[in-house]
Design an enzyme around this catalytic site. Structure first.
Site, PDB file in Angstrom:
ATOM      1  N   ASP A 108      44.614 -30.105  23.746  1.00 46.63           N
ATOM      2  CA  ASP A 108      43.655 -29.084  24.175  1.00 46.63           C
ATOM      3  C   ASP A 108      42.526 -29.724  24.984  1.00 46.63           C
ATOM      4  O   ASP A 108      42.702 -30.778  25.606  1.00 46.63           O
ATOM      5  CB  ASP A 108      43.180 -28.295  22.930  1.00 46.63           C
ATOM      6  CG  ASP A 108      42.861 -26.836  23.237  1.00 46.63           C
ATOM      7  OD1 ASP A 108      41.822 -26.586  23.877  1.00 46.63           O
ATOM      8  OD2 ASP A 108      43.650 -25.952  22.848  1.00 46.63           O
ATOM      9  N   ASP A 130      38.878 -16.087  20.272  1.00 48.35           N
ATOM     10  CA  ASP A 130      39.424 -17.145  19.418  1.00 48.35           C
ATOM     11  C   ASP A 130      39.532 -16.732  17.948  1.00 48.35           C
ATOM     12  O   ASP A 130      38.596 -16.191  17.370  1.00 48.35           O
ATOM     13  CB  ASP A 130      38.538 -18.394  19.486  1.00 48.35           C
ATOM     14  CG  ASP A 130      38.664 -19.098  20.822  1.00 48.35           C
ATOM     15  OD1 ASP A 130      39.283 -18.535  21.738  1.00 48.35           O
ATOM     16  OD2 ASP A 130      38.129 -20.216  20.929  1.00 48.35           O
ATOM     17  N   ASP A 173      42.796 -21.906  30.359  1.00 48.17           N
ATOM     18  CA  ASP A 173      41.653 -21.219  29.751  1.00 48.17           C
ATOM     19  C   ASP A 173      40.837 -20.438  30.791  1.00 48.17           C
ATOM     20  O   ASP A 173      41.187 -20.382  31.980  1.00 48.17           O
ATOM     21  CB  ASP A 173      40.793 -22.277  29.025  1.00 48.17           C
ATOM     22  CG  ASP A 173      40.187 -21.769  27.735  1.00 48.17           C
ATOM     23  OD1 ASP A 173      40.000 -20.549  27.606  1.00 48.17           O
ATOM     24  OD2 ASP A 173      39.871 -22.599  26.860  1.00 48.17           O
TER      25      ASP A 173
HETATM   26  C1  GLA Z   1      38.553 -21.653  24.333  1.00 46.10           C
HETATM   27  C2  GLA Z   1      39.991 -21.365  23.904  1.00 46.10           C
HETATM   28  C3  GLA Z   1      40.308 -22.197  22.680  1.00 46.10           C
HETATM   29  C4  GLA Z   1      40.131 -23.670  22.998  1.00 46.10           C
HETATM   30  C5  GLA Z   1      38.725 -23.932  23.499  1.00 46.10           C
HETATM   31  C6  GLA Z   1      38.563 -25.350  24.030  1.00 46.10           C
HETATM   32  O1  GLA Z   1      37.627 -21.206  23.392  1.00 46.10           O
HETATM   33  O2  GLA Z   1      40.163 -20.014  23.664  1.00 46.10           O
HETATM   34  O3  GLA Z   1      41.629 -21.940  22.235  1.00 46.10           O
HETATM   35  O4  GLA Z   1      41.080 -24.057  23.966  1.00 46.10           O
HETATM   36  O5  GLA Z   1      38.372 -23.038  24.546  1.00 46.10           O
HETATM   37  O6  GLA Z   1      37.273 -25.602  24.502  1.00 46.10           O
END
Ligand code: GLA
Length: 505
Positions: free
Chosen positions: A73, A212, A152
């Site tokens: 990520d 999220d 993202d």
């Molecule tokens: C966003 C995404 C998360 C993660 C964070 C990383 O909030 O929705 O799943 O990837 O960014 O900063």
């Protein structure tokens, strides 16, 4: 041909040639499975983390169950290299051997490598984003051997606010990925903003439907908008979204899931410690029936036996990976003790059609009873409600049939066996549990040797749960369901011959 027809023809032709549909890239024919570091570890990323996790995914039998992609990520880069076409640079302190070496190691283990970037100027963590750099970044990812891109939505420079603007921004990366010639699964992460379920399937393999997730069953949080019956009209992002909040959002858009293109309910929280075992079982079951990608979000290096057992339930995964690829739907929701079912605790019935495992024409059916109450509840689901899609008010022909009812959680691996698997992998052996090295993991499903489609067609007992009872025509499935828990069944049609015999008795 008139000039007008020529122009129209050219426009149509250019639409088809300039836009290769990601949904046609041959990937995610069933929802993708894997692991991502974000939920458990945030920005604490490194080569060691990915490779240690990858080896455990193999050792713990999770790869065999279908968990394929190891997804890195946010927070992995150290900017762009002005003297090399502005390409992204991997942070050398976190990835001393570079990303291609990570990809090579994952590939050698038979796993896929997932990468993260952002359709904005910066990532959510404030690192370099890909907006305006789509081609160079897609080429870099392909050259490293990347198999998956999570993309993202932070710092999108105002290029959002309606579906066309968001779609165009995300399509730029889709086209750049397709132009590399490398099959790269494309996972949109725009948090449900601008209704990606309406356009995501034309360019991507999955799209996040919500802000999220967090490790919580049903706590209201104003930072996660759209809690109620109006969640169908939620084009807003957010975060701190509970499991029940996200499942409610999914309930309105189940028809958007299709092979190659899925509603993404966000990464799993199983094993992150803030929910009960029953809540994790419910969460995993819900994501499975909604045909969400199943991306583990816990720290595999410290996994508890009970969580390994949940994530390893092949009978539940087989529902998620069912070849017919259609999401289950909510049949009813009731508030408990007169509460609003959407904002208060509720009980719910979901059901959905699965490919037949009987060899007959009639599809199997998955049934999920969800108990949101704080105490155990006797719950029931009538065949009329389960099969309402085939005819309202009990008129569905399936209501007149007899059914075998199979509990999909009955064969959950014991904590003892899960502990033995973990111990065997750490090389310490485990005499106290009574499992030896050859017994550990024996008899577990191996989807890399036999796909779920093949296993279902072959009636693998590992995928079909345990028969609990049979239902006569107009019957009712009953179960006592734990607080914040589920009962999950596969219904299989009993042969008509058997029905006749039953009638004759
Ligand atoms: C966003 C995404 C998360 C993660 C964070 C990383 O909030 O929705 O799943 O990837 O960014 O900063």
């Amino acid at each position: 041909m008139s000039f007008r027809n020529l122009v129209v023809g050219a426009v149509i032709a250019s639409l088809f040639t300039s836009r290769v549909r990601a949904v046609d890239n041959g990937l995610a024919i069933t929802p993708q499975m894997g692991w991502d570091n974000w939920n458990a570890l945030g920005c604490d990323v490194s080569e060691d983390l990915l490779l240690q996790t990858a080896e455990l995914i193999v050792d713990y039998g999770l790869q065999d169950l279908g968990y394929h992609y190891v997804v890195l990520d946010d927070c992995w880069s150290s900017g762009r290299n002005a003297s090399n076409n502005n390409s992204l640079i991997a942070d050398a302190s976190k990835f001393p051997n570079g990303m291609a070496a990570v990809a090579d190691r994952l590939h050698a283990l038979g796993l896929g490598f997932g990468m993260y970037s952002d359709a904005g100027k910066y990532t959510c963590g404030g690192y370099a984003g890909s907006l305006g750099y789509e081609t160079v970044d897609a080429d870099t990812f392909a050259s490293w051997g990347v198999d998956y891109l999570k993309y993202d939505n932070c710092y999108n420079m105002g290029q959002a606010g309606n579906q066309q603007i968001s779609e165009a921004r995300y399509a730029t990366m889709a086209n750049a990925l397709n132009a590399t010639g490398r099959p790269i699964l494309y996972s949109l992460c725009n948090w449900g903003e601008d209704y990606p379920w309406n356009w995501g399937s034309t360019i991507a393999n999955s799209w996040r439907i919500s802000g999220d997730v967090y490790d919580n069953w049903d706590t209201y949080d104003s930072r996660c908008p759209c809690t109620g019956a109006d969640a169908w009209n939620c084009g807003l992002p957010g975060f701190h979204c509970s499991i029940t909040n996200i499942m409610n959002k999914a309930s309105f858009i189940v028809s958007k899931a299709q092979p190659g293109a899925w509603n993404d309910l966000d990464m799993l929280e199983v094993g992150n410690g803030a929910m009960t075992d029953a809540e994790y079982v419910a969460h995993f079951s819900m994501w499975a029936i909604a045909k969400s990608p199943l991306i583990m979000g816990n720290d595999i290096r410290t996994i508890a036996p009970a969580d390994l057992a949940i994530l390893s339930n092949a009978a539940v995964i087989a529902v998620n990976q069912d070849p017919s690829g259609s999401s289950a739907a909510r049949r009813w929701i009731y508030g408990i003790n007169g509460s609003d079912p959407f904002t208060g605790p509720s009980i719910q019935l979901w059901s959905g059609s699965l490919k037949s495992t009987t060899g007959g024409a009639q599809s199997d059916m998955v049934v999920l009873l969800i108990n949101g109450a704080d105490e155990s509840m006797p719950m029931n689901a009538s065949l009329a409600d389960i099969f309402v899609d085939n005819g309202p008010g009990g008129t569905a022909p399936q209501v007149k049939m007899s059914w075998e009812v199979r509990d999909l959680w009955a064969n959950r691996m014991s904590d003892e066996e899960a502990a033995a698997i973990i111990a065997a992998s750490s090389g310490t052996g485990n005499v106290t549990t009574g499992y030896n090295a050859t017994e550990v993991g024996a008899g577990r499903y191996n989807a890399t040797a036999m796909s779920y489609a093949e296993g279902l067609a072959a009636n693998s007992s590992l995928l079909l749960g345990n028969v609990t009872t049979t239902l006569a025509p107009s019957g009712t499935v009953t179960a006592t369901v734990e607080p914040h828990g589920v009962a999950m069944f596969r219904l299989r049609a009993l042969p008509t011959g058997m029905m006749r015999k039953r009638d004759e008795l």
